[in-house]
Design a protein around this motif. Sequence first.
Motif, PDB file in Angstrom:
ATOM      1  N   ILE A   1      48.256  37.198  25.012  1.00 23.49           N
ATOM      2  CA  ILE A   1      48.118  38.522  24.451  1.00 23.49           C
ATOM      3  C   ILE A   1      48.177  39.485  25.713  1.00 23.49           C
ATOM      4  N   MET A   2      48.849  40.397  25.996  1.00 21.80           N
ATOM      5  CA  MET A   2      49.061  41.399  27.154  1.00 21.80           C
ATOM      6  C   MET A   2      48.213  42.787  26.607  1.00 21.80           C
ATOM      7  N   GLY A   3      47.505  43.373  27.552  1.00 26.59           N
ATOM      8  CA  GLY A   3      46.754  44.412  27.427  1.00 26.59           C
ATOM      9  C   GLY A   3      47.537  45.676  26.605  1.00 26.59           C
ATOM     10  N   ASP A   4      48.749  45.858  27.000  1.00 33.34           N
ATOM     11  CA  ASP A   4      49.579  46.878  26.707  1.00 33.34           C
ATOM     12  C   ASP A   4      50.273  46.969  25.279  1.00 33.34           C
TER      13      ASP A   4
ATOM     14  N   VAL B   1      40.351  33.950  28.070  1.00 30.33           N
ATOM     15  CA  VAL B   1      40.226  34.012  29.528  1.00 30.33           C
ATOM     16  C   VAL B   1      40.907  35.664  29.612  1.00 30.33           C
ATOM     17  N   ILE B   2      39.950  36.547  30.005  1.00 29.24           N
ATOM     18  CA  ILE B   2      40.578  37.925  30.064  1.00 29.24           C
ATOM     19  C   ILE B   2      40.558  38.302  31.463  1.00 29.24           C
ATOM     20  N   THR B   3      41.764  38.947  32.110  1.00 28.46           N
ATOM     21  CA  THR B   3      42.073  39.558  32.917  1.00 28.46           C
ATOM     22  C   THR B   3      41.768  41.076  33.041  1.00 28.46           C
ATOM     23  N   THR B   4      41.250  41.684  33.560  1.00 31.20           N
ATOM     24  CA  THR B   4      41.322  43.208  33.810  1.00 31.20           C
ATOM     25  C   THR B   4      42.161  43.774  34.647  1.00 31.20           C
ATOM     26  N   ASN B   5      42.489  45.047  34.305  1.00 31.96           N
ATOM     27  CA  ASN B   5      43.374  45.660  35.491  1.00 31.96           C
ATOM     28  C   ASN B   5      43.177  45.680  36.792  1.00 31.96           C
TER      29      ASN B   5
ATOM     30  N   VAL C   1      38.965  48.365  25.999  1.00 32.71           N
ATOM     31  CA  VAL C   1      40.419  47.881  25.606  1.00 32.71           C
ATOM     32  C   VAL C   1      41.290  48.463  26.720  1.00 32.71           C
ATOM     33  N   ASN C   2      40.776  49.530  27.132  1.00 33.25           N
ATOM     34  CA  ASN C   2      42.000  50.333  28.243  1.00 33.25           C
ATOM     35  C   ASN C   2      41.901  49.442  29.676  1.00 33.25           C
ATOM     36  N   ASP C   3      40.727  48.597  29.676  1.00 33.62           N
ATOM     37  CA  ASP C   3      40.784  47.992  31.003  1.00 33.62           C
ATOM     38  C   ASP C   3      41.338  46.324  30.969  1.00 33.62           C
ATOM     39  N   VAL C   4      41.688  45.778  29.691  1.00 33.65           N
ATOM     40  CA  VAL C   4      42.235  44.626  29.390  1.00 33.65           C
ATOM     41  C   VAL C   4      44.036  44.714  30.027  1.00 33.65           C
ATOM     42  N   TYR C   5      44.169  43.771  30.902  1.00 36.61           N
ATOM     43  CA  TYR C   5      45.591  43.428  31.400  1.00 36.61           C
ATOM     44  C   TYR C   5      46.131  42.277  30.578  1.00 36.61           C
ATOM     45  N   SER C   6      45.244  41.303  30.567  1.00 38.74           N
ATOM     46  CA  SER C   6      45.780  40.126  29.724  1.00 38.74           C
ATOM     47  C   SER C   6      44.801  39.409  29.168  1.00 38.74           C
ATOM     48  N   ILE C   7      45.003  38.551  28.038  1.00 37.42           N
ATOM     49  CA  ILE C   7      43.941  37.826  27.344  1.00 37.42           C
ATOM     50  C   ILE C   7      44.767  36.494  27.194  1.00 37.42           C
ATOM     51  N   GLU C   8      44.011  35.243  27.721  1.00 39.42           N
ATOM     52  CA  GLU C   8      44.710  33.956  27.424  1.00 39.42           C
ATOM     53  C   GLU C   8      43.945  33.125  26.527  1.00 39.42           C
TER      54      GLU C   8
ATOM     55  N   SER D   1      36.564  49.285  36.195  1.00 39.54           N
ATOM     56  CA  SER D   1      37.141  49.858  34.962  1.00 39.54           C
ATOM     57  C   SER D   1      38.646  50.272  35.291  1.00 39.54           C
ATOM     58  N   GLU D   2      39.536  50.443  34.393  1.00 45.48           N
ATOM     59  CA  GLU D   2      40.732  50.887  34.636  1.00 45.48           C
ATOM     60  C   GLU D   2      40.828  52.121  35.178  1.00 45.48           C
TER      61      GLU D   2
END
Length: 936
Positions: free
Chosen positions: A745-748, A832-836, A804-811, A845-846
Amino acid sequence: MKYLRYLILACFAFSFAQLHAQTDSSFLSKTASLLNKQLISNPTEKVYLHLDRPSYSLGDTIWFKAYTVSGVDHKPSDISGVLHVELISPIDSVLKRINLQLDAGVTWGDFTIASSYAPGTYRIRAYTNWMRNKPYPAFYDQKIRVGKLALLTEGANKNIINPDVQFFPEGGQLINGLRSKVAIKAVNKNGSGEDVSGTITDNEGNEVAAFNTQHLGMGIFALTPQTGKTYKAKIKDSQGHAFEVDLPKAQSDGFVLTVNNRLADSINIKVNSAPATFSAKQHSRYYLIGEANGQVYYTTFFNLDEPAYIMRINKHRFPSGICRFTLFSQNGEPLNERIAFISKNDTLKLNIDLPDQKFTTRQKIAVNVLATDNGNNPASGSFSVAVINESRVGVNEDEESTIINNLLLTSELKGNIEKPNYYFTNVTDQKRDDLDMLMLTQGYRSFEWKQLLSDKPLLTTYPAEQALQLEGSIKTPGGKPLPMGKVSLFASRENFYRDTISDINGNFKFTNVEVSDTAKIVVQARKQNNGKNVSIFVKQPDLAKVERRTNYTEPDAVLAGTFGKQPNDTNLAQAATPTDSLKIKEVIIKGKKKAKDDNLDNYGTYEQRLVDMKRVHNKVYLSLEEALREIEPVTKVGYFGSRVSNGNAINSVVLPENQGKVVVDGAWRDRNTLSVFYPQEIESVRLIFQPNSNKPIIVVTTRRYAGTDTTTLKQVNIRSTRLNKKPDMSQSSNLNGAGNADQVIMGDKLLKSCARLSDCLLGKIFGVSFDADGNPINDRSRKKMSVIINGNIIPGDALNSVNVNDVYSIEVLRGQSYTLIYGSGMSAGALVITTNHGVGNFVTSESPSGLISYPFKGYYKARVFYSPKYSTPKTNNETPDLRSTIYWNPNIIIDEKGKTSFDYFNADTKGTYRIVIEGIDGFGNLGRQVYRYKVE
């Protein structure tokens, strides 16, 4: 002053060296001075953990107390204030990590072994940051058995061809023409000693010596090498396989350093010179230094006027433990070295007294303890006590790690030390000789002489942690450092607040961060003009990496399990089926489940049968032994019947008293073990009859050990979502590879209006729900999933601390094919969360809002061991008390009179109960005592 006592010790040691070094021995004075200098600047720190028992089952709790000591005197350490303790999986991944606050060198904690973990060999590792500065850091690193117990030896499937065999000449080298003692050590692929035998032959084929290992793959033989000849060993291992190994090449120049440590009051050292050396170096000066843990206890020098020089040294000069003797040349070059173990019987005497003489279940037990030192003076200090039902747990006393064998022996040596307690229980001359063989074959964990004599200071890369701290930096949105910025730290739930000012490079640091390991903190930063347009970077903790174990594989299990190997039934069936056989419609046959074949029944080739557990459970029996005696008479001790095998009667013979073969939960146990288990605890019993024998192996599996293995889950189809276009996942920390997951799931794509991240994810992740605290729950297993942010494992309930604004992707990792790489600790899956900006060793933070929420790993708060009280009639008598750990107390204080007392209640289980008390007094004297009593 923090290191005052090191200074006092150093001054004493320097005076000691001066006393024994003659007026013209400047080398000895210099060396003693350098050693003392290092003792002050880089004191040694060690840690030992007293565990409540040696082995565990899935679902158990590991209770422990940590003793952190420093210096050769083992006094409670004041160097560090933080201890890091880790539970490490069989595949060398950290499952759990806690930070503990040290108080006068001691602390305590616990780990729960999740039922989802796989059986196997786990490790508990403990260390301070300061310990990482040593070239060979002596971390506490203890293997523990979970499920498949440590007593698993008999019947194991060995398939070792050539063990690793090494030869160790005493003193370091073979010298032509001089008789030398040579030690041998043979190690198998599991890292354990293996018995071998063989002969030594020269290059002309002449046999010059023979050897046999006598203890854990170690042995000794004598050899006098001759000039111009080379030597090899012709070896046979325990299975009769023959192979050859070359011996170290003998030298024509040098010395043989021999130590005789068999006398009670003294140690004899002989320095023997090669003929060539004596001829070339006659009348030259040589030096000998004896030290322990970097402190000098003996020095001398001699002139090489004779080919041999002999010294007799009083053992009272040295403390108990390992000492090192080093021979130096006139130029200060180390030539030979030998370590020896000094035992002075100077541990604390702990007398345990139980007023009662007869013991029953649920009885209140009062224990009195009296502690005295070596001079029979009262000793006071900090101690811990564990009481277990030894009959149910099973203890191999030789294999135990204790406060004495750990701090005096294993922490000083490199590598794995097998059965360390063997050398300290019921000591005989043979055990002393075996311990001396260990000194010859095991590497010493100490400093290097060449580095010391160069007078180059050791780098202290890792400062001593007196408390937890949080550090980071603040920058402008363009990446420029913000000096003199105002930085605040909040942990509102714990009423904790700190503020500070960033330095010229924008760096900030908070010290003495005293919050719990579940704390959620907020870091706020402002410019000098109170502007909020600030990016915050929080530095991740720098922790010791886990080194993979070398020369170690899981031993084959007696009972087939996660790490056991057995023939593939499918392949066997295919091999037995003709290729042109008729294919028929699949038929599902319902019936009793057959016991899994394993190496106990020679993989199905021995006769076996399952005991009818309905008969065991449907009648009231006092013990499993009583039930088997009635239902299966063949299991009785003294049985005179016969059984039928393939239609032929086999006459029985009387079984020797207490000598039946019994396996309980994968471990070989004494036959008496059957009497301490209730039938209601047992999942299954099978009897295995070896050929031409009427004495069955009784294989018992308890319900607790069986766990979820008896549950059959319905098939669940896993659906995954494929993205049409693969986004850039280069910063992902997914160990399977970026994007290799059940779902990405992509953060955008997330709604930005959600108050909590779990709310944004609700309904978007297949098969995952969230509890009230935000923990992700695997809908299939109903267990909590792990959360990994930028490669860092955080508690699941900290998910909502991520903006939630800092999330780039969630695997999303749910399937076994994706979770397997993370080990059994993540069997429920992970997000597995990757932040911006989640790269490097910082969390940020983003948006440069001057605010970040961060899950800080504070101090762990140890749980309290529950000990039931049966002193009132209202106590529940219906629920059986089947605890294996009966009592645990990590905070036993012995007063200035040397006395303390405690009490507890026995459980409902009968058998031999074992009390172990360990600890240390204020002077660094170590104490341990074991007391047993029988509950009937």
